[in-house]
Write an enzyme that holds these catalytic residues in place. Structure first.
Site, PDB file in Angstrom:
ATOM      1  N   GLU A  53       0.826  -1.199   0.000  1.00  0.00           N
ATOM      2  CA  GLU A  53       0.000   0.000   0.000  1.00  0.00           C
ATOM      3  C   GLU A  53       0.869   1.261   0.000  1.00  0.00           C
ATOM      4  OE1 GLU A  53      -2.142  -2.947   2.820  1.00  0.00           O
ATOM      5  OE2 GLU A  53      -0.119  -2.596   2.041  1.00  0.00           O
ATOM      6  N   ARG A 190      11.978 -22.291  -7.511  1.00  0.00           N
ATOM      7  CA  ARG A 190      13.026 -21.940  -6.546  1.00  0.00           C
ATOM      8  C   ARG A 190      12.941 -20.473  -6.147  1.00  0.00           C
ATOM      9  NH1 ARG A 190      18.521 -24.996  -8.818  1.00  0.00           N
ATOM     10  NH2 ARG A 190      17.845 -27.139  -8.324  1.00  0.00           N
ATOM     11  N   LEU A 210      21.480 -25.937  -6.230  1.00  0.00           N
ATOM     12  CA  LEU A 210      20.174 -25.600  -5.643  1.00  0.00           C
ATOM     13  C   LEU A 210      19.890 -24.103  -5.647  1.00  0.00           C
ATOM     14  CD1 LEU A 210      20.186 -28.029  -2.567  1.00  0.00           C
ATOM     15  CD2 LEU A 210      19.285 -28.440  -4.874  1.00  0.00           C
TER      16      LEU A 210
END
Length: 339
Positions: A53, A190, A210
Site C-alpha cells: 500500500e 526456486r 540448488l
C-alpha cells in the site's frame, strides 16, 4: 466476472513479484483505481521495506502530487496491517490519504490481527469489500498462513520423473529426465521459495547448487537432510555456502526449526527416500510433478522411495492444474486429507 476482479488480478500479479523476497512477511500487491483506470500500483518488495500500500500510494504521489483520493479505490490482496512493527500501520496511511473504498482479496490469517484492519477502516467510514479473488489471494499467502498458524513452513514437493515413476536410472543418473522448459519452470519454483531442501544422497549423487538461476534478488536457504557430504560439494563451497544448513533428525522437527528462522515456504527437490518420508509423515502441502514422456523400468529409482502403501491406504492427490511444459507435463496437486 465482477468489475473488481480485473483490478484484483493485477494486484495479485504484482504480489507474485515479491515471492521469495519477503520472508517472514507475505507477498502483497496493491493497485489504486480512479474512474475505472489504474493510476498507481505497488507491491511488497522485501521484509522491513515499505508495504504494498505504501509503495502504491508513493507511486501515485510522485506522479500526481497531493491531489484528492476520495473518489479512488484501493485494491489490496491482503487485509491492510493495523499495528506498528518494522513499518507504520497501512490503515493509518489509507485514512490519512482520504481513500473511501478499499477492496481486499483475503483477510489476515494471523489471529492477533485478523479483521482488525477491516474494523478500523469501517469505523472511520471507509467502504470495505472483502473476498474478491479470494481463492487466489489465499493461495498466494498459504505459506505465510501455515507458518503463522502452526509454526511450520509450507512444503512443496517437486519431483521430475518418467511416465513409470522413476527419478533416476539404476546407476542413479537423473540428468536430464525432463527438458529445458521444465527445468526453467523449476527455477521459477526456486525463486518463489524461502528454502530449497534435498537429501544428502542427492548431494552425493548430483552435487547440485540448488540456487535459482537467475536469482533475481532471491537468496533462499539450502537445507540438506542427512550427513556424510563430500568436502567439495557445491552447497558447502560456493558463493552461497553460508546459507547452507545440514540438518538431521525427525523431519517435523527440522521443518519446525526452519519455521523459527522465518522460513514460510520450503521447496523439496528429493531424492526419492526423502520424498517418501515427507509423504508418509503427512508433511507435504503441495506436489509439483514434472512428468517426462519416457520410461526407465523397474530397476530405476522410484519417485517416493522403495517403501510403498497397500492399495487401500495409498495417498491420494487432487489435481489442481496440468500444463504442457515443452515435451513434458507439469502437474500441481494437493494431498487429499482425511476428514
Amino acid at each position: 466476472m465482477s468489475l473488481h476482479e480485473p483490478f484484483m488480478q493485477r494486484a495479485l500479479a504484482l504480489a507474485k513479484r515479491g515471492e521469495g523476497l519477503t520472508r517472514p512477511n507475505p507477498p502483497v500487491g496493491a493497485v489504486l483505481v480512479q474512474n475505472g483506470k489504474i493510476i498507481a500500483e505497488g507491491f511488497h518488495k522485501k521484509a522491513g521495506g515499505p508495504h504494498a500500500e505504501v509503495n502504491c500510494l508513493a507511486a501515485w504521489s510522485r506522479a500526481h502530487g497531493a491531489g484528492s483520493l476520495k473518489s479512488a479505490t484501493l485494491y489490496v490482496t491482503l487485509e491492510p496491517c493495523s499495528t506498528t512493527g518494522r513499518t507504520s500501520p497501512c490503515t493509518d496511511l489509507i485514512l490519512a490519504r482520504g481513500i473511501r473504498r478499499v477492496v481486499i482479496g483475503a483477510k489476515d490469517p494471523n489471529p492477533v490481527h485478523a479483521g482488525r484492519g477491516i474494523w478500523i477502516l469501517r469505523r472511520a467510514g471507509v467502504e470495505v469489500i472483502i473476498g474478491v479473488c479470494r481463492a487466489e489471494a489465499e493461495a498466494l499467502i498459504a505459506p505465510f498462513a501455515k507458518r503463522i498458524l502452526t509454526g511450520m513452513p509450507y512444503v512443496t514437493l517437486k519431483l521430475a520423473s518418467t511416465l513409470d515413476g522413476r527419478i533416476a536410472d539404476a546407476s542413479g543418473k537423473s540428468k536430464w529426465i525432463t527438458g529445458p522448459q521444465a527445468r526453467a519452470k523449476v527455477q521459477e519454483l526456486r525463486r518463489s521459495a524461502d528454502a530449497i531442501m534435498v537429501g544428502a544422497g542427492t548431494v552425493r549423487a548430483d552435487n547440485p547448487s540448488l540456487l535459482p538461476r537467475p536469482a533475481k534478488g532471491r537468496a533462499p536457504l539450502r537445507v540438506v537432510v542427512g550427513s556424510a557430504l563430500q568436502a567439495d560439494a557445491k552447497v558447502l563451497t560456493d558463493e552461497a555456502s553460508e546459507r547452507t544448513l545440514v540438518m538431521n533428525g525427525p523431519l517435523k522437527k527440522i521443518l519446525r526449526e526452519l519455521g523459527k528462522l522465518g522460513v514460510m515456504h520450503v521447496l523439496c527437490e528429493g531424492g526419492g527416500e526423502l520424498a517418501g518420508s515427507l509423504v508418509r509423515a503427512g508433511l507435504v502441502d503441495e506436489f509439483a510433478l514434472f512428468i517426462a514422456p519416457s520410461l526407465i523400468g523397474g530397476d530405476g529409482v522410484p519417485m517416493v522411495g522403495k517403501k510403498g502403501w497397500p492399495l487401500a491406504k495409498m495417498p491420494l492427490l487432487h489435481f489442481q492444474t496440468l500444463e504442457k511444459c515443452g515435451k513434458d507435463v507439469f502437474i500441481r496437486a494437493l494431498p487429499v486429507r482425511e476428514k
